[in-house]
Design a protein around this motif. Structure first.
Motif, PDB file in Angstrom:
ATOM      1  N   ASP A   1       0.851  -1.190   0.000  1.00  0.00           N
ATOM      2  CA  ASP A   1       0.000   0.000   0.000  1.00  0.00           C
ATOM      3  C   ASP A   1       0.888   1.241   0.000  1.00  0.00           C
ATOM      4  O   ASP A   1       1.638   1.494   0.956  1.00  0.00           O
ATOM      5  CB  ASP A   1      -0.905  -0.014   1.234  1.00  0.00           C
ATOM      6  N   GLY A   2       0.812   2.009  -1.065  1.00  0.00           N
ATOM      7  CA  GLY A   2       1.641   3.206  -1.165  1.00  0.00           C
ATOM      8  C   GLY A   2       1.219   4.326  -0.247  1.00  0.00           C
ATOM      9  O   GLY A   2       2.017   5.227   0.043  1.00  0.00           O
ATOM     10  N   THR A   3      -0.040   4.299   0.237  1.00  0.00           N
ATOM     11  CA  THR A   3      -0.525   5.359   1.129  1.00  0.00           C
ATOM     12  C   THR A   3      -0.256   5.068   2.604  1.00  0.00           C
ATOM     13  O   THR A   3      -0.558   5.892   3.455  1.00  0.00           O
ATOM     14  CB  THR A   3      -2.029   5.553   0.923  1.00  0.00           C
ATOM     15  N   ALA A   4       0.303   3.896   2.927  1.00  0.00           N
ATOM     16  CA  ALA A   4       0.567   3.544   4.322  1.00  0.00           C
ATOM     17  C   ALA A   4       1.765   4.322   4.846  1.00  0.00           C
ATOM     18  O   ALA A   4       2.623   4.765   4.069  1.00  0.00           O
ATOM     19  CB  ALA A   4       0.817   2.046   4.444  1.00  0.00           C
ATOM     20  N   PRO A   5       1.852   4.510   6.156  1.00  0.00           N
ATOM     21  CA  PRO A   5       3.023   5.211   6.722  1.00  0.00           C
ATOM     22  C   PRO A   5       4.312   4.462   6.417  1.00  0.00           C
ATOM     23  O   PRO A   5       4.324   3.247   6.196  1.00  0.00           O
ATOM     24  CB  PRO A   5       2.722   5.240   8.224  1.00  0.00           C
TER      25      PRO A   5
END
Length: 411
Positions: A275-279
């Motif tokens: 997931d590219g939007t994860a921290p």
């Protein structure tokens, strides 16, 4: 030619079943090599819905299994996995036809099923109605991809000896490995039981077929499975399976906590990487921390399990070649270099014949080269010796192609 000349000629002649080089000697490949190859090929198959590439995957699996399977009981079950895969495709298509969704006005309609009205809370799903060619092909392609994954697992079970794979696991995973080995051997044992019951019915001139023969086949198979489970339970109990040994309660709890936290870290790390939007902390740092905790748990739990291995399996050039063929195919299909990524998942709008990209085809053919890289399979310990006279001077090489058994002692 004199007697001495004949003996010299016979001694210079290679032993039957062997090639010129020792690396082609008949032997059973390391089980992890076959599992690595099969899982890598399954990874490559999961990347595409192109039916031509998926059919090529099935062809590669069929070639390698036919060329390198042994005469062991578990090596006869690939046809059953193939039948299960075809059943999955049929069920996937049938569900898509019954629960018709995603029909557009531009679809080519094949037929129409009786429509059953659904309540308001069941909105979005309709039962029956028109069935289009595009929806049917989409379901068939998705089912074919799942069928390839099933056949890859079936090929690994067919080619690899599950009992030999148990001894290469870490000591802390021995109990889990036994459970996995028993579960993986269920399908081959059921296949063997069905074949034995069918052979007995033929010897007794059994004439019933179809549903009438179901009771005469199912009951003996279930009885045989129950008998096998009782023998397995007695054997495991006599060998002290599951005892804690010298490990303290604190050590067992610490091992369990490390493994649990490590698995959570691995899951979080994989989610963060995908997931590219994860921290950023959920990516590579969490994955490395989870891996470190798992390794620490394995090392701590392995101290209470001591095993001695008789003639351990060696990882040789053939194992590197077989595993490398599968990994290279997976890497080439993930890299999408040298071809268009849309060729792996062709669109059905507009309806056209799927293209056949060259690089994925070469990658799958490279995976099929494992059938030529792997040495010829050795004879199983329980197999009957090949008929014919034994050549002179080959007394000591009679068991060269046999599967070397391993004795494991847990103290």
């Amino acid at each position: 030619m004199t007697t001495l000349d004949k003996r010299s000629a016979d001694s210079a002649r290679p032993a039957p079943g062997r090639a010129a080089g020792s690396w082609r000697s008949p032997r059973n490949l390391h089980p992890l090599a076959w599992w690595t190859w099969a899982l890598a090929l399954a990874t490559a198959a999961s990347r595409t819905t192109n039916p031509l590439l998926l059919l090529l995957v099935l062809a590669v699996l069929g070639y390698v299994v036919t060329a390198r399977r042994t005469d062991a009981p578990w090596a006869r079950g690939f046809m059953y996995y193939l039948g299960l895969a075809l059943t999955v495709v049929a069920i996937r298509v049938a569900f898509r036809c019954v629960f018709a969704t995603g029909i557009t006005p531009h679809d080519h309609l094949l037929f129409s099923l009786p429509h059953i009205p659904t309540p308001a809370w069941y909105a979005g799903i309709r039962i029956g109605g028109p069935v289009s060619l595009e929806a049917t092909l989409s379901a068939a392609f998705d089912g074919l991809r799942l069928a390839c994954l099933i056949c890859c697992i079936g090929a690994a079970n067919t080619l690899a000896n599950p009992k030999r794979a148990l001894r290469v696991l870490p000591g802390a995973l021995y109990e889990l490995g036994v459970a996995v080995t028993v579960s993986l051997s269920v399908a081959p044992q059921l296949v063997q039981s069905v074949q034995r019951v069918a052979r007995a019915r033929r010897l007794r001139a059994g004439r019933s077929k179809g549903v009438r023969a179901l009771r005469s086949v199912v009951v003996p198979v279930l009885e045989d499975a129950l008998e096998r489970s009782l023998h397995l339970a007695a054997a495991m109990d006599s060998r002290g399976y599951g005892r804690s040994g010298t490990a303290t309660r604190r050590s067992r709890r610490t091992t369990g906590a490390l493994m649990l936290l490590g698995m959570c870290g691995l899951c979080a790390g994989v989610y963060g990487l995908l997931d590219g939007t994860a921290p950023a902390a959920l990516g590579l740092p969490a994955f490395l921390a989870g891996a470190a905790l798992c390794v620490a748990g394995l090392l701590l739990g392995g101290r209470r399990v001591r095993r001695t291995t008789y003639r351990p399996d060696r990882w040789r050039a053939a194992e590197f070649g077989v595993a490398g063929c599968g990994v290279a195919a997976a890497v080439l299909l993930f890299a999408t270099v040298g071809y268009d990524a849309t060729d792996l998942n062709p669109s059905l709008y507009p309806l056209s014949w799927p293209s056949l990209p060259v690089v994925p085809v070469l990658a799958l053919l490279l995976a099929g080269a494992a059938g030529a890289v792997a040495p010829p399979p050795g004879r199983s310990p329980g197999a009957a010796p090949s008929p014919g006279p034994r050549p002179a001077g080959s007394k000591g090489a009679a068991g060269a192609g046999t599967d070397r058994t391993t004795t494991e002692v847990r103290t």
